[in-house]
Scaffold this active site. Structure first.
Site, mmCIF file in Angstrom:
data_model
loop_
_atom_site.group_PDB
_atom_site.id
_atom_site.type_symbol
_atom_site.label_atom_id
_atom_site.label_comp_id
_atom_site.label_asym_id
_atom_site.label_seq_id
_atom_site.Cartn_x
_atom_site.Cartn_y
_atom_site.Cartn_z
ATOM 1 N N GLU A 123 -4.803 7.864 -2.916
ATOM 2 C CA GLU A 123 -5.325 6.605 -2.397
ATOM 3 C C GLU A 123 -5.649 5.641 -3.544
ATOM 4 O OE1 GLU A 123 -4.913 6.769 0.845
ATOM 5 O OE2 GLU A 123 -5.571 4.720 1.094
ATOM 6 N N HIS A 176 0.830 -1.204 0.000
ATOM 7 C CA HIS A 176 0.000 0.000 0.000
ATOM 8 C C HIS A 176 0.871 1.264 0.000
ATOM 9 C CE1 HIS A 176 -3.732 2.243 1.170
ATOM 10 N NE2 HIS A 176 -2.838 3.070 1.693
ATOM 11 N N GLU A 177 1.791 1.337 0.956
ATOM 12 C CA GLU A 177 2.654 2.528 1.032
ATOM 13 C C GLU A 177 3.561 2.595 -0.201
ATOM 14 O OE1 GLU A 177 1.771 4.677 3.159
ATOM 15 O OE2 GLU A 177 0.547 3.310 4.364
ATOM 16 N N HIS A 206 1.661 4.396 -2.816
ATOM 17 C CA HIS A 206 1.710 5.845 -2.567
ATOM 18 C C HIS A 206 3.061 6.405 -3.024
ATOM 19 C CE1 HIS A 206 -1.962 6.733 -0.393
ATOM 20 N NE2 HIS A 206 -1.748 5.833 0.553
HETATM 21 ZN ZN ZN Z 1 -3.187 5.134 1.966
#
Ligand code: ZN
Length: 499
Positions: free
Chosen positions: A294, A264-265, A268
């Site tokens: 997101e 997830h990171e 980003h």
């Molecule tokens: Zn996030």
């Protein structure tokens, strides 16, 4: 380049560099700073934030933006025209908030944060309620300063997702709700069809970290322009595209949590590393919005990282990191385990499907708080009633209920809906990427992400903040943010899993 544009860019670069310094101090605070450093660091951050606000809202900045507006002309999406448009938007917003209100908002958050930590430890919302009431009042005041067309909450939404309105969120969420609520309920009756017993083991955190690094490298996260550290809550911070850092946390008892938060990171971070290097320190070298950010993390974490294809490649590798521990697990079992739907109290521990329900609940409560229809004292009762309505469960206490999220203690109201906007956009982007490059799913099965990343770089990352969310969606698919691709993705995936 004209003289005014030149001087405007110099001024903007100063503001931008100051914000980068603030981000470095914030990163240090969350990772390596000793506990004793909290008070002076809060003072340092308050000083620099006040300075950044002053520079951005100064008469000098206003004069330079105005001068450059007269000077530049031509294509709406050209660098120069876009740069001034984005700067104008930021200036017009910030200048409406009085310096005194900025200071009051900055002062209340460290206090609210420490009260929230204590209230949550005691699982007692009444301890948090007075300071939350103050935060709600400050947010109402802020919304009045910013102005809005229809709902006061619109002004707050606009801070995180420009141009998003309450009416639009209600419409989008209603469309999702009529499908997701019954689907989640159906699945709840069949939850026994997923077996996850093999996850109840101790998994070496060093091996978890090593495997996460491998996945990050495969995703093309650039370690010469980034690093990974540990923190209490995983996050990504970007000082510029040249230095984008991520953090994670590990637990021996949980193999999946660190892994998926790393992906997830990583998603980003790829966005921030892909921002246009030739536009560093200009208004265009920043992400569009929280929702778009997101969409990147969720595309990698859920659509890629929780796909069958991904685990076809990575499960055999994962097994070599944990010899003897996962031998009896096959690909289908593992795929089902990482996608298990569970009615849970805690948002951050929830699955891809019910996650949206957690957000609907927070949005509905925030919207009514800001409208003044309900007050902070009503929150626990409202919260529990909505959990019962949407998820069929009632939180046993405030810690597992309305005290679980840090957002309100941070003063952030209007932030939550961006998570669902990210979900919607992620499915739309992925669908288009596969249309343009039909071999993508095959490449994911081989652990190859070059083409996917190139597509995202070209269509999203390298554009910086040239587009708004609506303009980005239109530039890619020619339409608005539709609900259909995301709903199609969810229903196909979970019907197949729980049929
Ligand atoms: Zn996030």
């Amino acid at each position: 380049m004209g003289l005014m544009l030149e001087r405007f860019k110099e001024q903007w670069a100063r503001i931008s560099r100051l914000e980068q310094i603030i981000a470095v101090l914030g990163w240090d605070m969350e990772t390596y700073m000793p506990e004793g450093g909290v008070k002076p660091r809060a003072d340092q951050l308050a000083l620099l934030s006040d300075l950044a606000h002053q520079w951005l809202t100064s008469e000098e900045t206003a004069r330079l933006i105005e001068g450059a507006e007269k000077e530049v002309g031509g294509d709406y999406f050209s660098d120069a025209v876009s740069m001034i448009r984005v700067a104008r938007r930021a200036y017009d917003k910030k200048v409406k908030i009085p310096r005194d209100l900025v200071a009051r908002l900055a002062r209340i958050t460290p206090r609210a944060n420490s009260i929230w930590i204590r209230a949550r430890a005691n699982s007692d919302f009444r301890q948090f309620q007075p300071v939350l009431s103050e935060i709600i009042e400050l947010n109402k005041e802020q919304a009045e300063c910013l102005g809005y067309a229809e709902h006061r909450y619109d002004a707050l939404l606009d801070l995180y997702e420009p141009e998003l309105t309450t009416t639009r969120v209600v419409r989008l969420f209603n469309e999702l709700k009529i499908h997701i609520v019954p689907l989640a309920r159906e699945i709840a009756d069949r939850k026994d069809s997923v077996r996850t017993g093999f996850l109840n083991q101790k998994f070496s955190t060093a091996q978890q970290e090593a495997f996460g690094m491998l996945v990050l490298r495969d995703m093309h996260y650039d370690f010469t322009r980034g690093r990974q550290d540990r923190s209490a809550h995983p996050f990504t911070t970007s000082f510029s595209p040249y230095d984008v850092r991520i953090t994670t946390r590990f637990s021996e008892d949980d193999l999946l949590s660190a892994l998926f938060s790393t992906i997830h990171e990583g998603g980003h971070a790829l966005y921030d590393q892909g921002l246009p290097l030739d536009l560093v320190d200009t208004p265009l070298c920043q992400p569009i919005s929280l929702g778009v950010h997101e969409s990147q993390s969720r595309l990698w974490e859920n659509i890629v990282g929780r796909s069958r294809g991904f685990w076809k490649h990575y499960l055999p590798i994962l097994k070599t990191y944990f010899p003897g521990q996962l031998d009896s697990v096959d690909q289908e079992q593992f795929y089902r385990a990482v996608n298990q739907v569970k009615q849970s109290y805690i948002r951050v521990e929830s699955d891809e499907l019910t996650y949206n329900l957690h957000i609907f609940i927070r949005f509905e409560i925030e919207k009514d708080l800001i409208a003044g229809v309900v007050t902070a004292t009503d929150i626990p009762e409202l919260w529990n009633a909505k959990y019962h309505e949407y998820l069929g469960i009632t939180p046993p206490d405030d810690a597992q209920g309305c005290l679980q999220d840090i957002h309100w203690a941070h003063g952030s109201i209007g932030y939550f809906p961006t998570y669902v906007i990210g979900n919607l956009l992620s499915a739309q982007l992925f669908r288009k990427a596969v249309e343009d490059h039909p071999l993508l799913p095959k490449e994911i099965e081989e652990g190859r992400f070059d083409a996917l990343l190139s597509w995202l770089r070209k269509n999203v990352h390298s554009q910086g903040s040239r587009y708004t969310l609506g303009e980005l969606a239109a530039s890619i698919t020619g339409g608005d943010i539709p609900v259909a691709p995301y709903l199609g993705y969810l229903t196909e995936k979970f019907h197949d899993m729980y049929r």
